[in-house]
Motif scaffolding. Structure first.
Motif, mmCIF file in Angstrom:
data_model
loop_
_atom_site.group_PDB
_atom_site.id
_atom_site.type_symbol
_atom_site.label_atom_id
_atom_site.label_comp_id
_atom_site.label_asym_id
_atom_site.label_seq_id
_atom_site.Cartn_x
_atom_site.Cartn_y
_atom_site.Cartn_z
ATOM 1 N N CYS A 88 -26.295 86.377 -38.944
ATOM 2 C CA CYS A 88 -25.722 87.604 -39.495
ATOM 3 C C CYS A 88 -25.945 87.623 -41.007
ATOM 4 O O CYS A 88 -25.721 86.619 -41.676
ATOM 5 C CB CYS A 88 -24.230 87.661 -39.187
ATOM 6 S SG CYS A 88 -23.479 89.192 -39.761
ATOM 7 N N ASN A 127 -24.451 90.022 -42.903
ATOM 8 C CA ASN A 127 -23.282 90.634 -43.557
ATOM 9 C C ASN A 127 -22.405 89.504 -44.055
ATOM 10 O O ASN A 127 -22.451 88.410 -43.522
ATOM 11 C CB ASN A 127 -22.480 91.466 -42.548
ATOM 12 C CG ASN A 127 -23.294 92.632 -42.056
ATOM 13 O OD1 ASN A 127 -23.897 93.334 -42.854
ATOM 14 N ND2 ASN A 127 -23.315 92.827 -40.756
ATOM 15 N N CYS A 129 -18.741 89.494 -44.322
ATOM 16 C CA CYS A 129 -17.330 89.832 -44.212
ATOM 17 C C CYS A 129 -16.596 88.598 -44.724
ATOM 18 O O CYS A 129 -16.932 87.476 -44.318
ATOM 19 C CB CYS A 129 -16.961 90.129 -42.766
ATOM 20 S SG CYS A 129 -17.991 91.442 -42.084
ATOM 21 N N TYR A 163 -13.841 87.057 -44.363
ATOM 22 C CA TYR A 163 -13.070 86.132 -43.519
ATOM 23 C C TYR A 163 -13.963 85.325 -42.580
ATOM 24 O O TYR A 163 -13.503 84.444 -41.872
ATOM 25 C CB TYR A 163 -12.068 86.927 -42.655
ATOM 26 C CG TYR A 163 -12.742 88.051 -41.891
ATOM 27 C CD1 TYR A 163 -13.444 87.807 -40.722
ATOM 28 C CD2 TYR A 163 -12.724 89.357 -42.388
ATOM 29 C CE1 TYR A 163 -14.107 88.812 -40.057
ATOM 30 C CE2 TYR A 163 -13.373 90.380 -41.728
ATOM 31 C CZ TYR A 163 -14.069 90.093 -40.561
ATOM 32 O OH TYR A 163 -14.741 91.098 -39.921
ATOM 33 N N CYS A 164 -15.256 85.658 -42.533
ATOM 34 C CA CYS A 164 -16.079 85.223 -41.401
ATOM 35 C C CYS A 164 -16.990 84.042 -41.731
ATOM 36 O O CYS A 164 -17.682 84.016 -42.740
ATOM 37 C CB CYS A 164 -16.920 86.388 -40.905
ATOM 38 S SG CYS A 164 -17.787 85.978 -39.385
ATOM 39 N N VAL A 218 -19.368 83.051 -39.583
ATOM 40 C CA VAL A 218 -20.616 83.170 -38.810
ATOM 41 C C VAL A 218 -21.897 83.049 -39.656
ATOM 42 O O VAL A 218 -22.809 82.295 -39.299
ATOM 43 C CB VAL A 218 -20.621 84.472 -37.970
ATOM 44 C CG1 VAL A 218 -22.005 84.784 -37.424
ATOM 45 C CG2 VAL A 218 -19.633 84.340 -36.815
ATOM 46 N N PRO A 219 -21.997 83.762 -40.795
ATOM 47 C CA PRO A 219 -23.245 83.648 -41.561
ATOM 48 C C PRO A 219 -23.545 82.213 -41.992
ATOM 49 O O PRO A 219 -24.700 81.855 -42.181
ATOM 50 C CB PRO A 219 -22.997 84.538 -42.789
ATOM 51 C CG PRO A 219 -21.934 85.483 -42.356
ATOM 52 C CD PRO A 219 -21.061 84.722 -41.396
ATOM 53 N N GLN A 246 -24.768 89.345 -33.264
ATOM 54 C CA GLN A 246 -23.573 89.492 -34.109
ATOM 55 C C GLN A 246 -23.417 90.934 -34.550
ATOM 56 O O GLN A 246 -22.326 91.424 -34.778
ATOM 57 C CB GLN A 246 -23.656 88.590 -35.348
ATOM 58 C CG GLN A 246 -23.836 87.123 -35.053
ATOM 59 C CD GLN A 246 -22.714 86.573 -34.224
ATOM 60 O OE1 GLN A 246 -21.620 87.112 -34.208
ATOM 61 N NE2 GLN A 246 -22.985 85.506 -33.506
ATOM 62 N N HIS A 249 -21.514 96.890 -35.506
ATOM 63 C CA HIS A 249 -20.802 96.992 -36.788
ATOM 64 C C HIS A 249 -20.701 98.470 -37.154
ATOM 65 O O HIS A 249 -21.716 99.171 -37.186
ATOM 66 C CB HIS A 249 -21.581 96.242 -37.867
ATOM 67 C CG HIS A 249 -20.786 96.040 -39.136
ATOM 68 N ND1 HIS A 249 -20.217 97.074 -39.827
ATOM 69 C CD2 HIS A 249 -20.462 94.915 -39.815
ATOM 70 C CE1 HIS A 249 -19.573 96.597 -40.894
ATOM 71 N NE2 HIS A 249 -19.715 95.284 -40.893
ATOM 72 N N ARG A 257 -16.069 95.018 -45.604
ATOM 73 C CA ARG A 257 -16.571 95.610 -44.359
ATOM 74 C C ARG A 257 -17.550 96.761 -44.607
ATOM 75 O O ARG A 257 -18.243 97.217 -43.715
ATOM 76 C CB ARG A 257 -15.400 96.091 -43.496
ATOM 77 C CG ARG A 257 -14.631 94.962 -42.867
ATOM 78 C CD ARG A 257 -15.438 94.212 -41.837
ATOM 79 N NE ARG A 257 -15.560 94.946 -40.575
ATOM 80 C CZ ARG A 257 -16.292 94.537 -39.558
ATOM 81 N NH1 ARG A 257 -17.005 93.429 -39.648
ATOM 82 N NH2 ARG A 257 -16.358 95.241 -38.445
HETATM 83 FE FE1 SF4 Z 1 -21.268 89.181 -39.379
HETATM 84 FE FE2 SF4 Z 1 -19.422 90.057 -37.636
HETATM 85 FE FE3 SF4 Z 1 -18.902 87.925 -39.157
HETATM 86 FE FE4 SF4 Z 1 -19.003 90.350 -40.289
HETATM 87 S S1 SF4 Z 1 -17.517 89.672 -38.709
HETATM 88 S S2 SF4 Z 1 -19.995 88.461 -41.084
HETATM 89 S S3 SF4 Z 1 -20.607 91.321 -39.062
HETATM 90 S S4 SF4 Z 1 -20.485 88.066 -37.596
#
Ligand code: SF4
Ligand code: 5AD
Length: 472
Positions: free
Chosen positions: A159, A161, A163, A165-166, A168-169, A203, A239, A278
């Motif tokens: 990902c 993006n 965000c 709090y996330c 994932v990246p 994602q 998204h 966001r």
């Molecule tokens: Fe990526 Fe979704 Fe995490 Fe935002 S919430 S950084 S779109 S994986």
């Protein structure tokens, strides 16, 4: 060759479920047969998730149990994969002496070799290499006897993006899309093995292809819509900022695309959305919801909410409640905010006390439950098209079935609602409904499911080709 057994434990999202399948297929080629029994296993792989603190705790508590098991079975190999592995790397070996291998989210193709190294050299290995321009591993399709109706297909990974709090990246890397030819190849072989519904995973599927100049996501959907034999196409996650009018139009124009979208809003407050990075406002989100419903009136919209984001005031929270009342989602996943070590929000001031966060979560869940139940009850009396997954796992005790009509099946509507149903018509062969599209007359609506009786099987109403929600 003597069979060796692998026990795979998957925590987390659908992407992890897909990855675990890919792991199983690759290791089958090295002689590992899957087992459902942990004690029979020669190799145990825990595929982990770190998106919220709870998921990470789950992984470590399972690893604790496995470590105790290994005391009596010295040759057992324990491997940790997925997002916690990527995030913690070598630290897992320091913390858990029973773990032999830690492999990251981009190491799946190297796994057979890594396992072989552990087997032959009895060494401990960490492979959490993360490539700036990752190659998506080619997907393998399992040859199976057992018929499965619905399968996931990963179309992109990572990902771009951020965000706040996330995590994932940081644990899944840069956004990379799979080539359309490769995706279509996989879908064609799945259809050949009897699959009728696919869920495209990424994602942020709405930005598919963008950074690599491949086709757009709606173009990909159009190609998949043309594959003979696919009845239903789903996708997740979308998204809101990347949801364009071409994708909205796909819900109307492509007859196999299911009328359901999971569109995480996260908060109803512009101030919080900004701090979450966001990149849309509450007003823009509501506008997209309106356009979706104008274009496809039967569409079901589900969402994710985080409560208790750092600095979330009572007024911010009220805005979220207001948004829930305005939209009336068909379903909602609500989460308590949790600090993730690599996510930027860790450093934000004004963290909320756990007691307030928990209370807010309860309020959100109670409010949403009313909407979900009400929407489900409104379906009583209609006949919905349901794609049957198989026999219902539990003979649902809170859904009394009268007069021995106890053959309960389970499936989903095009709008992704779970339907448990029974067969009381002797003309319908109740032995053989798995994978069948059936018309189900809805008799009861609950908060998480519907209950009904089957009216017809594979109705030739034009609803079979396509995903029309209602059966004639
Ligand atoms: Fe990526 Fe979704 Fe995490 Fe935002 S919430 S950084 S779109 S994986
Ligand atoms: N705390 C709580 N919830 C989170 N999510 C992602 N990161 C966090 C976090 N740090 C939720 C979001 C996302 C879903 C998959 O998990 O709502 O959409």
């Amino acid at each position: 060759m003597n069979s060796k057994y692998i026990y795979l434990h998957t925590i987390g999202c659908q992407m992890n479920v897909y990855d675990s399948e890919q792991i199983a297929i690759r290791l089958a080629a090295s002689g590992y047969e899957q087992t459902a029994s942990m004690t029979q296993a020669d190799l145990i792989i825990v595929n982990t998730c770190t998106v919220r603190a709870k998921a990470e705790q789950k992984a470590f508590s399972l690893l604790g149990r496995l470590a105790r098991m290994k005391r009596d079975k010295k040759r057992l190999i324990i491997a940790v994969g997925g997002c916690v592995a990527q995030q913690e790397g070598e630290k897992i070996l320091d913390r858990m002496s029973a773990v032999d291998l830690v492999f990251g989210t981009q190491a799946i193709d190297r796994l057979p070799h890594l396992i072989q190294q552990v087997e032959t050299r009895r060494c401990r290995i960490v492979d959490v290499e993360m490539n700036e321009n990752p190659q998506i591993p080619e997907s393998h399709v399992e040859s199976r006897d057992e018929r499965e109706t619905s399968k996931f297909v990963t179309i992109m990974r990572g990902c771009d993006n951020h965000c706040t709090y996330c995590v994932v990246p940081f644990v899944r890397g840069r956004e990379t899309s799979r080539r359309p030819e490769s995706i279509l190849r996989e879908i064609h072989s799945l259809v050949k093995s009897g699959v009728r519904e696919i869920t495209l995973l990424g994602q942020n599927v709405n930005s598919y292809g963008k950074n690599q100049n491949l086709c757009t996501f709606p173009e990909l959907l159009t190609m998949i819509n043309g594959v003979e034999g696919i009845l239903r196409i789903r996708f997740t996650t979308s998204h809101p900022k990347d949801l364009g009018s071409d994708l909205i139009a796909a819900f109307r124009n492509l007859d196999n695309v299911c009328p359901h979208i999971h569109l995480p809003v996260q908060s109803g407050s512009n101030r919080v959305l900004k701090r979450m990075n966001r990149q849309y406002t509450r007003e823009q989100y509501l506008d997209k919801v309106m356009k979706l419903r104008d274009t496809c009136p039967q569409i079901a919209i589900t969402s994710d909410i985080i409560v208790g984001f750092p600095g979330e005031s009572q007024a911010d929270f009220d805005q979220t409640l207001q948004l829930l009342k305005t939209v009336e989602f068909d379903g909602l996943f609500a989460f308590q905010y949790s600090d993730r070590p690599q996510a930027p929000s860790v450093k934000l001031p004004d963290k909320l006390p756990e007691t307030i966060i928990r209370k807010r979560l309860q309020i959100v869940l109670e409010l949403q439950e009313k909407f979900t139940k009400c929407k489900n009850e409104a379906l009583v009396g209609s006949t919905l098209l349901v794609l049957t997954d198989g026999l219902s796992k539990k003979q649902v005790s809170d859904q009394p079935v009268e007069n021995g009509q106890d053959v309960q099946w389970t499936g989903r509507t095009a709008t992704n609602k779970i339907v448990n149903f029974y067969v009381d018509n002797p003309a319908i062969d109740s032995q053989n409904l798995t994978g069948k599209m059936v018309g189900v007359r809805i008799e009861k609506g609950f908060s998480h499911s519907l209950l009904g009786r089957v009216i017809n099987v594979e109705p030739s109403t034009g609803g079979l080709k396509g995903v029309k929600n209602y059966a004639a």
